[in-house]
Design an enzyme around this catalytic site. Structure first.
Site, PDB file in Angstrom:
ATOM      1  CE1 TYR A 140      -4.237   1.431   0.596  1.00  0.00           C
ATOM      2  CE2 TYR A 140      -3.513   2.155   2.757  1.00  0.00           C
ATOM      3  CZ  TYR A 140      -4.453   2.143   1.755  1.00  0.00           C
ATOM      4  OH  TYR A 140      -5.630   2.846   1.935  1.00  0.00           O
ATOM      5  CG  HIS A 145      -4.216   4.219  -3.274  1.00  0.00           C
ATOM      6  ND1 HIS A 145      -5.341   4.212  -4.080  1.00  0.00           N
ATOM      7  CD2 HIS A 145      -4.295   3.098  -2.507  1.00  0.00           C
ATOM      8  CE1 HIS A 145      -6.061   3.126  -3.816  1.00  0.00           C
ATOM      9  NE2 HIS A 145      -5.453   2.439  -2.861  1.00  0.00           N
ATOM     10  NE  ARG A 154      -9.123   5.103   8.505  1.00  0.00           N
ATOM     11  CZ  ARG A 154      -8.741   4.256   7.534  1.00  0.00           C
ATOM     12  NH1 ARG A 154      -9.389   3.134   7.325  1.00  0.00           N
ATOM     13  NH2 ARG A 154      -7.695   4.546   6.790  1.00  0.00           N
ATOM     14  CD  GLU A 211      -6.578  -1.371  -5.235  1.00  0.00           C
ATOM     15  OE1 GLU A 211      -5.679  -2.189  -4.956  1.00  0.00           O
ATOM     16  OE2 GLU A 211      -7.252  -0.766  -4.367  1.00  0.00           O
ATOM     17  CD  GLU A 213      -1.788  -2.991  -6.395  1.00  0.00           C
ATOM     18  OE1 GLU A 213      -0.846  -3.710  -5.993  1.00  0.00           O
ATOM     19  OE2 GLU A 213      -2.892  -2.908  -5.824  1.00  0.00           O
ATOM     20  CG  ASP A 245      -5.372  -5.682  -5.696  1.00  0.00           C
ATOM     21  OD1 ASP A 245      -5.981  -6.766  -5.708  1.00  0.00           O
ATOM     22  OD2 ASP A 245      -5.243  -4.984  -4.674  1.00  0.00           O
ATOM     23  CE1 TYR A 256     -13.407  -0.539   6.262  1.00  0.00           C
ATOM     24  CE2 TYR A 256     -11.041  -0.424   6.641  1.00  0.00           C
ATOM     25  CZ  TYR A 256     -12.295   0.145   6.744  1.00  0.00           C
ATOM     26  OH  TYR A 256     -12.440   1.364   7.337  1.00  0.00           O
ATOM     27  CE  LYS A 265      -8.127  -4.562  -2.200  1.00  0.00           C
ATOM     28  NZ  LYS A 265      -7.605  -3.507  -3.068  1.00  0.00           N
ATOM     29  CB  THR A 371      -3.571   1.897  -5.839  1.00  0.00           C
ATOM     30  OG1 THR A 371      -4.406   0.769  -5.640  1.00  0.00           O
ATOM     31  CG2 THR A 371      -4.094   2.712  -6.993  1.00  0.00           C
TER      32      THR A 371
HETATM   33 MN    MN Z   1      -4.030  -3.326  -4.090  1.00  0.00          MN
END
Ligand code: MN
Length: 439
Positions: A140, A145, A154, A211, A213, A245, A256, A265, A371
């Site tokens: 990550y 991102h 959040r 995503e 990547e 992804d 999550y 995922k 990402t």
């Molecule tokens: Mn990812």
């Protein structure tokens, strides 16, 4: 770290004419690896190296024993259906093989007539996963991102306090990784309850996303209980590919917490067929920089080489086509243009962190970067960022809009390195198509 050597000389030309065409992406300075066979055949897959619009059959080449020493040992490891044996040999072997392949493919090589029958048009080929992927970890590492996505989930607390200290990752699933051209059914699952009632939804994903990547293929691994120090980390990396992804945002929002991504995922992940070695990417290294206002990486995540040249300047594009755009013969829409050099953590830091507890990596393991969004508008590497959390549909040039992916949409990720005075080094492309859900 691999520094520049004769294989990086920008003036090198190949007897394979298409390799010398400007911008072709697979010049003699690249030499990426895949596994291929003639499309539609029942041949065994075997390793190949790209040169221009051709692929050289390395299993066939190995049988005539053209090289000596560790270069031939590396070539012998290509008498296989996947690249794991080559990956396991390590940096010195990969580098020796690259040097001999570079010499054999150069203009005026004495091996030209021997190699010519071992070339295939890439357009006649199909590709498989280049390695058996035992384990897959997704990181990550884009601060941009993480901040943008954190705001969606959040709003009051987008970036968690650990982010700037520890490379965040989760253990993904290897079984559903496919090679470019993968088509998969829209996933079905539980979704977050609406406001009025506490019962979750169930059905086809309505917020399907991509995503953007890169994937990092592990070469030589480490023994269980042993760490890979940052000064040795890059010598354990075989090379990079492109990775999509795919993500089901509505499933993700409900599942999550507290353990991270799961069914949102692991229904599909797509990689490009070609793995570009770190050696080929050496001319595109850049300094790894950390903003002075941010905590500096802990000592185990710091080295002089990593600071000086631990990042890579790799341009990244996302393109989208739809059933309608293809019927209209419209060009795919460019949704995003980003760059790997913006990442908050480096490749070396990811390997070192992954093994700091003694976790053993194995040849063929795949690490996703996460990402790779950049700081600016137009650099958002997922729809969830482009649509501002599902609020603003993306307008497509042919008149359609997309909040999230629709059935039969095709997403193509591309990656390449460019700079004045050096041939373009392409990582090829990673294409995938969404099919309707199965009920
Ligand atoms: Mn990812």
């Amino acid at each position: 770290m691999v520094y520049l050597n004769e294989t990086h000389d920008p003036s090198l030309q190949s007897w394979v004419a298409s390799a010398n065409v400007a911008e072709n992406g697979f010049p003699i300075q690249n030499l990426p690896f895949s596994v291929f066979r003639i499309a539609g055949s029942s041949q065994a897959f075997r390793p190949g190296v790209a040169i221009g619009d051709q692929a050289l059959d390395l299993a066939a080449l190995a049988r005539i024993q053209p090289f000596t020493g560790i270069a031939q040992e590396a070539l012998d490891a290509c008498q296989a259906t996947q690249l794991n044996a080559l990956m396991a040999l390590g940096q010195a072997h990969w580098s020796a093989l690259r040097l001999e392949l570079s010499r054999a493919l150069r203009t005026d090589s004495s091996l030209q007539s021997t190699l010519e029958p071992m070339l295939h048009n890439q357009s006649d080929l199909e590709f498989a996963l280049p390695a058996h992927i035992g384990d897959y970890t997704d990181f990550y590492i884009s601060l941009h991102h993480a901040t943008a996505i954190g705001k969606q989930f959040r709003p009051d607390n987008p970036l968690l306090p650990n982010y700037k200290w520890v490379p965040i990752g989760y253990h993904g699933r290897a079984s559903s990784i496919g090679v470019s051209g993968q088509a998969f059914a829209r996933p079905v699952g539980q979704t977050r309850p609406g406001a009025e009632d506490g019962t979750p939804g169930f059905g086809p994903c309505e917020r399907l996303d991509f995503e953007l990547e890169l994937g990092i293929f592990v070469g030589q691994g480490n023994d269980l209980g042993e760490r890979i120090p940052i000064t040795e980390a890059e010598s354990h990396v075989f090379g990079l590919c492109i990775l999509n992804d795919w993500s089901a945002r509505d499933l993700q929002a409900w599942e999550y917490q507290p353990l991270g991504p799961f069914l949102a995922k692991n229904f599909a992940s797509t990689i490009s067929p070609w793995i570009v070695t770190l050696e080929a990417l050496a001319p595109f290294r850049t300094a790894f920089q950390r903003n002075a206002d941010d905590p500096q990486p802990m000592p185990y995540l710091t080295s002089d080489d990593n600071k000086a040249a631990g990042a890579f300047d790799i341009g990244l594009d996302v393109l989208l086509s739809t059933q309608q755009s293809r019927a209209d013969n419209a060009e795919p829409a460019l949704l995003c243009r980003s760059n790997f050099k913006e990442a908050y953590w480096s490749i070396a830091q990811l390997l070192t962190h992954h093994t700091v507890n003694g976790c053993n990596l194995q040849p063929g393991d795949l690490l996703g970067t996460g990402t790779l969004s950049g700081p600016d508008q137009g650099q958002e590497g997922s729809l969830l960022e482009l649509n501002q959390g599902g609020k603003e549909p993306v307008k497509l040039p042919w008149g359609e809009e997309r909040l999230f992916l629709q059935d039969n949409d095709e997403v193509v990720l591309r990656a390449k390195c460019s700079k004045p005075g050096y041939p373009t080094i392409s990582l090829g492309e990673c294409a995938g198509t969404v099919l309707p859900a199965k009920f």
